[in-house]
Enzyme design. Structure first.
Site, short mmCIF file in Angstrom:
data_model
loop_
_atom_site.label_atom_id
_atom_site.label_comp_id
_atom_site.label_asym_id
_atom_site.label_seq_id
_atom_site.Cartn_x
_atom_site.Cartn_y
_atom_site.Cartn_z
N SER A 98 75.74 22.51 -38.61
CA SER A 98 75.49 22.48 -37.18
C SER A 98 75.09 21.08 -36.72
O SER A 98 75.88 20.16 -36.79
CB SER A 98 74.43 23.53 -36.82
OG SER A 98 74.27 23.63 -35.43
N ASP A 242 77.16 21.18 -29.56
CA ASP A 242 76.55 20.74 -30.81
C ASP A 242 77.62 20.57 -31.88
O ASP A 242 78.82 20.72 -31.60
CB ASP A 242 75.44 21.71 -31.24
CG ASP A 242 75.95 23.09 -31.61
OD1 ASP A 242 77.11 23.41 -31.30
OD2 ASP A 242 75.17 23.87 -32.21
N ASP A 244 78.84 22.14 -34.54
CA ASP A 244 79.83 23.17 -34.85
C ASP A 244 80.32 23.89 -33.60
O ASP A 244 81.03 24.89 -33.68
CB ASP A 244 79.29 24.16 -35.87
CG ASP A 244 78.03 24.88 -35.43
OD1 ASP A 244 77.31 24.34 -34.57
OD2 ASP A 244 77.73 25.98 -35.94
N ASP A 246 79.15 25.82 -31.35
CA ASP A 246 78.83 27.20 -30.95
C ASP A 246 77.79 27.24 -29.84
O ASP A 246 77.54 28.28 -29.24
CB ASP A 246 78.39 28.06 -32.14
CG ASP A 246 77.12 27.56 -32.80
OD1 ASP A 246 76.67 26.43 -32.51
OD2 ASP A 246 76.57 28.30 -33.64
#
Length: 452
Positions: A98, A242, A244, A246
């Site tokens: 992340s 961010d 990743d 999501d």
């Protein structure tokens, strides 16, 4: 034998590569994941970090050796992996850390239909198998090993998201999007393709070393560039994702941050218009405005603990249409109860583009209170300092206390929540009040006790 206590967290696997884990360990995790889920087939994806392709392929080899057919979808956002898990009905594994620094990597795992895998839903069993195999004999291969094939699902993912939002009435908009060199640079162009949105792309080059700033838009330092670009170009909206992709953070036409609580309220109202009378989940540190707007729109608000596993459990239990968190995670029943910042962004674009006003005007009705934002304090004795705060407020007239998630103290004109971090020696404080002066007073009183 590796010490997995440092990398197997409550909801995922995360640690420094190769110091704490590496490709041979990833292969064992793949074998354990296939074993614990009992799946004959799984889907695997990864982000843009330098270590991600090798770790992902090792995991696939481990799962295939135990007899599972593996579909590799390659570079993807976390919500794109959830899409594949939901669409194909397969357990899935996403390789990402992340917003963590470049030397980190991790695995987010789910069962078929994007159902979460956490400590109490399979992750502890996976860890136990990996520890057993790492310290003794490795797992025996299946009589018939599985296959490993590749499949690109980006276009299908984008089409699914766009099928869930009415974008037909969107007027021409100018949007600045900061992908932070993360997976938003991979997904945003395809998702927004063909919409009347002029895209000003910032840091879309996939680079897991994060050369421009951390891919964590909740830290104000990481949206400074986005804010400046919005102001310079006269854009209608700014979006930041961010690492990743999501989570999605929103900036208005003045370059001012829009709180995730306001976005939660806005999207909740839109989803309740489509599904009247439905339930909406919010965690215990979203603004008072969220349950107020949900009730005004004819819905039922349900308050829960912070964290995706709790949100998803409540979504499934109540049949909720939508859920939102203060951290810019947004969950949708139409997306297998999983979180997708991209779908929330489409809702905001549809709401903004479906009326003539500015974004700041649009969200003003959802932004009703003064909030402190999350304030972290480093403490050696989390429980002791939290108990001292409780003792200071317990018994005061007109206050209610609850411990759904940490300590929440509520008065007629304000509330605060104090909760410990699961991974660091921190206490996290959130305060909200009807005016900024009251919020500051409550904040200072609590912090004086926490930091005494």
């Amino acid at each position: 034998m590796p010490d997995l206590s440092h990398i197997v967290k409550a909801y995922d696997v995360r640690g420094v590569v190769p110091d704490q884990w590496d490709e041979p360990l990833a292969e064992l995790f793949g074998a354990a994941f296939a074993t614990v889920t009992g799946a004959s087939a799984i889907v695997v994806g990864h982000d843009m970090r330098p270590s991600s392709p090798g770790l992902s392929r090792a995991f696939a080899r481990g799962a295939a050796a135990r007899g599972a057919d593996v579909t590799e979808i390659g570079l993807c956002s976390t919500d794109q992996l959830y899409f594949a898990s939901g669409r194909f009905g397969l357990p899935g594994a996403m390789f990402t850390a992340s917003h963590n620094p470049a030397r980190y990597n991790g695995i987010k795992m789910c069962r078929a239909g994007a159902a979460p895998v956490g400590r109490d839903t399979g992750l502890a069993d996976i860890r136990a198998l990996v520890e057993e195999w790492a310290s003794a004999a490795p797992p025996r291969p299946a009589e018939k090993p599985g296959t490993i094939t590749r499949r690109d699902v980006l276009a299908d993912y984008a089409a699914h998201l766009r099928s869930l939002v009415d974008l037909t009435a969107v007027r021409p908009l100018k949007a600045v999007v900061d992908a932070g060199n993360g997976m938003g640079g991979h997904t945003v162009p395809t998702v927004l393709d063909g919409l009347p949105v002029e895209l000003d792309a910032m840091y879309f080059e996939l680079d897991g070393t994060f050369p421009n700033h951390e891919a964590n838009p909740l830290d104000p330092a990481n949206i400074v560039d986005l804010q400046a670009r919005v102001r310079e170009t006269g854009a209608d909206i700014g979006l930041a994702f961010d690492g990743d992709a999501d989570r999605c953070f929103v900036v208005d036409e003045r370059g001012e941050p829009v709180s995730p609580s306001a976005i939660t309220a806005l999207v909740a109202e839109r989803e309740l218009a489509r599904h009247p009378g439905s339930t909406v989940i919010h965690n215990c540190i979203t603004s008072w405005s969220v349950p107020e707007v949900v009730k005004e729109a004819g819905g039922t608000p349900v308050r829960t603990r912070v964290g995706h596993s709790f949100i998803k459990e409540e979504m499934a239990r109540t049949g909720a249409v939508f859920g939102g968190e203060h951290s810019a995670h947004y969950y949708f029943r139409d997306f297998w109860n999983a979180d997708t910042g991209m779908l929330a962004a489409l809702h905001v674009l549809a709401a903004l583009g479906g009326q003539p006003g500015t974004l700041s005007e649009l969200v003003a009705r959802y932004d009703r209170y003064a909030a402190s934002g999350e304030i972290n304090s480093t403490v050696e004795d989390q429980a002791g300092r939290a108990a001292a705060v409780r003792a200071a407020f317990e018994g005061r007239e007109g206050l209610t206390l609850d411990e759904l998630d940490g300590l929440t103290v509520t008065a007629p004109d304000w509330w605060f929540n104090l909760r410990p971090s699961n991974t660091e020696p921190l206490l996290r404080l959130n305060v909200e009040a009807r005016d900024a002066e009251t919020a500051a007073g409550v904040r200072d009183e609590v912090l004086a006790i926490v930091r005494a």
